[in-house]
Design a protein around this motif. Structure first.
Motif, PDB file in Angstrom:
ATOM      1  N   UNK A 145       0.643  -6.664  12.793  1.00  0.00           N
ATOM      2  CA  UNK A 145       1.150  -7.105  11.456  1.00  0.00           C
ATOM      3  C   UNK A 145       1.083  -7.127   9.865  1.00  0.00           C
ATOM      4  N   UNK A 146       1.664  -6.485   9.626  1.00  0.00           N
ATOM      5  CA  UNK A 146       1.597  -5.551   8.038  1.00  0.00           C
ATOM      6  C   UNK A 146       2.186  -6.260   7.177  1.00  0.00           C
ATOM      7  N   UNK A 147       1.638  -6.020   6.109  1.00  0.00           N
ATOM      8  CA  UNK A 147       2.335  -6.742   4.794  1.00  0.00           C
ATOM      9  C   UNK A 147       1.394  -6.666   4.083  1.00  0.00           C
ATOM     10  N   UNK A 148       1.714  -7.028   2.462  1.00  0.00           N
ATOM     11  CA  UNK A 148       0.319  -7.958   1.140  1.00  0.00           C
ATOM     12  C   UNK A 148      -0.115  -8.460   1.487  1.00  0.00           C
ATOM     13  N   UNK A 149      -0.511  -8.369   1.122  1.00  0.00           N
ATOM     14  CA  UNK A 149      -2.029 -10.114   0.365  1.00  0.00           C
ATOM     15  C   UNK A 149      -1.140 -10.956   0.090  1.00  0.00           C
ATOM     16  N   UNK A 150      -0.919 -11.938   0.750  1.00  0.00           N
ATOM     17  CA  UNK A 150      -1.023 -13.310   1.263  1.00  0.00           C
ATOM     18  C   UNK A 150       0.856 -13.184   1.352  1.00  0.00           C
ATOM     19  N   UNK A 151       0.797 -12.311   1.982  1.00  0.00           N
ATOM     20  CA  UNK A 151       2.727 -12.735   2.864  1.00  0.00           C
ATOM     21  C   UNK A 151       2.664 -13.096   4.274  1.00  0.00           C
ATOM     22  N   UNK A 152       2.218 -14.058   4.897  1.00  0.00           N
ATOM     23  CA  UNK A 152       1.545 -15.033   6.038  1.00  0.00           C
ATOM     24  C   UNK A 152       1.684 -14.338   6.579  1.00  0.00           C
ATOM     25  N   UNK A 194      -6.591 -12.416  20.854  1.00  0.00           N
ATOM     26  CA  UNK A 194      -8.131 -11.949  19.903  1.00  0.00           C
ATOM     27  C   UNK A 194      -6.842 -11.146  18.856  1.00  0.00           C
ATOM     28  N   UNK A 195      -7.577 -12.017  17.969  1.00  0.00           N
ATOM     29  CA  UNK A 195      -6.621 -12.328  16.840  1.00  0.00           C
ATOM     30  C   UNK A 195      -8.212 -10.903  15.877  1.00  0.00           C
ATOM     31  N   UNK A 196      -7.339  -9.659  15.786  1.00  0.00           N
ATOM     32  CA  UNK A 196      -8.122  -9.506  14.214  1.00  0.00           C
ATOM     33  C   UNK A 196      -7.731  -9.605  12.976  1.00  0.00           C
ATOM     34  N   UNK A 197      -7.938  -9.909  12.122  1.00  0.00           N
ATOM     35  CA  UNK A 197      -7.308 -10.427  11.275  1.00  0.00           C
ATOM     36  C   UNK A 197      -8.112  -9.627  10.144  1.00  0.00           C
ATOM     37  N   UNK A 198      -7.485  -9.368   8.436  1.00  0.00           N
ATOM     38  CA  UNK A 198      -7.245  -8.019   7.922  1.00  0.00           C
ATOM     39  C   UNK A 198      -8.477  -7.296   7.805  1.00  0.00           C
ATOM     40  N   UNK A 199      -7.250  -6.873   9.039  1.00  0.00           N
ATOM     41  CA  UNK A 199      -8.740  -4.911   9.160  1.00  0.00           C
ATOM     42  C   UNK A 199      -8.191  -4.440   8.315  1.00  0.00           C
ATOM     43  N   UNK A 200      -9.119  -3.270   7.602  1.00  0.00           N
ATOM     44  CA  UNK A 200      -8.837  -2.730   6.511  1.00  0.00           C
ATOM     45  C   UNK A 200     -10.459  -1.525   7.226  1.00  0.00           C
ATOM     46  N   UNK A 201     -10.012  -0.483   6.970  1.00  0.00           N
ATOM     47  CA  UNK A 201     -11.255   0.533   6.933  1.00  0.00           C
ATOM     48  C   UNK A 201     -11.887   0.268   8.232  1.00  0.00           C
ATOM     49  N   UNK A 202     -10.896   0.217   9.421  1.00  0.00           N
ATOM     50  CA  UNK A 202     -11.937  -0.149  10.675  1.00  0.00           C
ATOM     51  C   UNK A 202     -12.079   1.129  10.881  1.00  0.00           C
ATOM     52  N   UNK A 261      -3.360  -7.702  16.080  1.00  0.00           N
ATOM     53  CA  UNK A 261      -4.173  -6.983  14.277  1.00  0.00           C
ATOM     54  C   UNK A 261      -3.186  -7.184  13.297  1.00  0.00           C
ATOM     55  N   UNK A 262      -3.692  -7.147  12.167  1.00  0.00           N
ATOM     56  CA  UNK A 262      -3.445  -7.913  10.997  1.00  0.00           C
ATOM     57  C   UNK A 262      -3.736  -7.430   9.668  1.00  0.00           C
ATOM     58  N   UNK A 263      -2.816  -6.347   8.984  1.00  0.00           N
ATOM     59  CA  UNK A 263      -3.171  -5.683   7.785  1.00  0.00           C
ATOM     60  C   UNK A 263      -2.911  -5.117   7.055  1.00  0.00           C
ATOM     61  N   UNK A 264      -2.709  -4.644   5.656  1.00  0.00           N
ATOM     62  CA  UNK A 264      -2.205  -4.262   5.076  1.00  0.00           C
ATOM     63  C   UNK A 264      -1.058  -3.411   4.630  1.00  0.00           C
ATOM     64  N   UNK A 265      -1.753  -2.215   5.875  1.00  0.00           N
ATOM     65  CA  UNK A 265      -0.698  -0.972   6.532  1.00  0.00           C
ATOM     66  C   UNK A 265      -0.840  -0.448   7.813  1.00  0.00           C
ATOM     67  N   UNK A 266       0.022  -0.313   7.697  1.00  0.00           N
ATOM     68  CA  UNK A 266      -0.686   0.310   9.742  1.00  0.00           C
ATOM     69  C   UNK A 266      -1.283   1.945   9.490  1.00  0.00           C
ATOM     70  N   UNK A 281       6.635  -5.820  10.173  1.00  0.00           N
ATOM     71  CA  UNK A 281       6.423  -6.555   9.211  1.00  0.00           C
ATOM     72  C   UNK A 281       6.628  -8.099   8.278  1.00  0.00           C
ATOM     73  N   UNK A 282       5.922  -8.158   7.046  1.00  0.00           N
ATOM     74  CA  UNK A 282       6.199  -8.971   6.648  1.00  0.00           C
ATOM     75  C   UNK A 282       7.281  -8.737   5.569  1.00  0.00           C
ATOM     76  N   UNK A 283       8.452  -9.852   5.145  1.00  0.00           N
ATOM     77  CA  UNK A 283       8.835  -9.564   4.365  1.00  0.00           C
ATOM     78  C   UNK A 283       8.790 -10.712   3.373  1.00  0.00           C
TER      79      UNK A 283
END
Length: 327
Positions: free
Chosen positions: A29-36, A113-121, A144-149, A164-166
């Motif tokens: 699930x990807x989308x901007x910060x704060x989008x749920x 297993x929830x990998x939240x806020x993945x960035x620069x993994x 996996x949740x992240x800002x971008x795929x 992607x979140x809308x």
């Protein structure tokens, strides 16, 4: 269970998978910060764990749903982060691989297993997880949740169902914030800055540091409007040396520049930045070409910071380049 506003199509798709029995073992699930993103990840987890799902949707009342909501379900795992940047390490990946083959002990027969806020993994971490994601135990699920795929390798992306979140409407954001008990004046101030981004609206109300960042972004925009090089330099210098602060303010400034370019073409266009009045003023003084150049310079400054160029040096260069652009 907290009500989720907006993203109806995404939620319907997840419920449809659960109702049909074709649940995705790996979900991104990807989308901007704060989008749920994390809220939706929890919703899908509740749907998997729920003792009495209703058309694929979690009931929100059973013990499993309540325990997932409270983050105390024994078979819902939030993998450990480590290191200065708080990333998922190869060791964490190996621990998850070992744990994934321990069967769950719950009525749903699922383990999540929830990998939240993945960035620069790290690439090594992703490669370590790849085999498990390719051939998971029948009871294991990975979210996996992240800002971008683009945060992930193509091999990981290809093995996930990606959503992607809308953005929500401002009306939906206002309703959500009202449901959470926030004061009308706080709701109005937050929505004027972050529009339909409910998570960021909540952060704005509760987080003094974010309010300071918004005020600084507005101050930088005012400096550009006035072509005041000294004020712009002081504002950029006041950002300090924390990367998170620099990233947030440069991101908000970049959105204002985007808004200025859009409003220059259509004064009624929807804005995404935190300072519509400032964007409108900038639209009267910047051409589309100048806006594009400024966007490029902001991206260049952040890339320099990410590459370990000294923050004061990168921001000093950015201020000089912005002033050169506005003339």
């Amino acid at each position: 269970m907290k009500k989720i506003y907006g993203n109806k199509q995404l939620l319907d798709a997840l419920a449809g998978m659960r109702a049909s029995g074709r649940t995705a073992h790996s979900l991104m699930i990807w989308g901007e910060k704060g989008s749920g993103k994390k809220l939706i990840a929890k919703y899908y987890t509740q749907a998997l764990m729920c003792e009495t799902p209703e058309n694929g949707k979690p009931c929100g009342r059973c013990n499993a749903c309540v325990n997932v909501e409270k983050d105390i379900h024994p078979d819902v795992v939030y993998p450990e982060r480590s290191g200065k940047l708080g990333n998922y390490s190869v060791k964490t990946a190996r621990d998850i691989i070992a744990d994934a083959y321990v069967k769950p002990n719950n009525s749903s027969g699922c383990k999540v297993y929830i990998f939240a806020d993945c960035s620069h993994v790290q690439e090594q971490t992703q490669n370590a997880l790849l085999k498990l994601i390719e051939e998971p135990p029948e009871y294991a699920y990975f979210i996996f949740t992240c800002g971008s795929k683009s945060e992930f390798l193509p091999t990981i992306i290809s093995r996930c169902v990606c959503f992607s979140t809308a953005p929500c409407t401002e009306e939906e954001a206002e309703a959500s914030l009202a449901d959470s008990g926030y004061a009308p004046q706080d709701i109005q101030a937050a929505v004027s800055c972050f529009h339909g981004n409910i998570g960021m609206c909540e952060s704005y109300i509760n987080d003094e540091a974010l309010r300071r960042q918004v005020d600084l972004t507005k101050s930088l925009a005012d400096s550009i409007i006035r072509k005041d090089e000294y004020a712009l330099s002081v504002g950029l210098f006041s950002l300090g040396r924390e990367r998170d602060d620099v990233r947030e303010v440069l991101s908000m400034l970049d959105k204002l520049i985007r808004d200025a370019a859009v409003l220059g073409k259509d004064e009624t266009a929807r804005t995404i930045g935190c300072f519509r009045e400032g964007a409108r003023a900038l639209s009267r003084s910047l051409t589309a070409y100048q806006s594009a150049r400024m966007h490029s310079r902001i991206e260049k400054a952040w890339s320099a910071v990410e590459s370990n160029v000294g923050i004061p040096l990168a921001l000093t260069a950015l201020g000089a380049e912005i002033m050169e652009i506005v003339g």
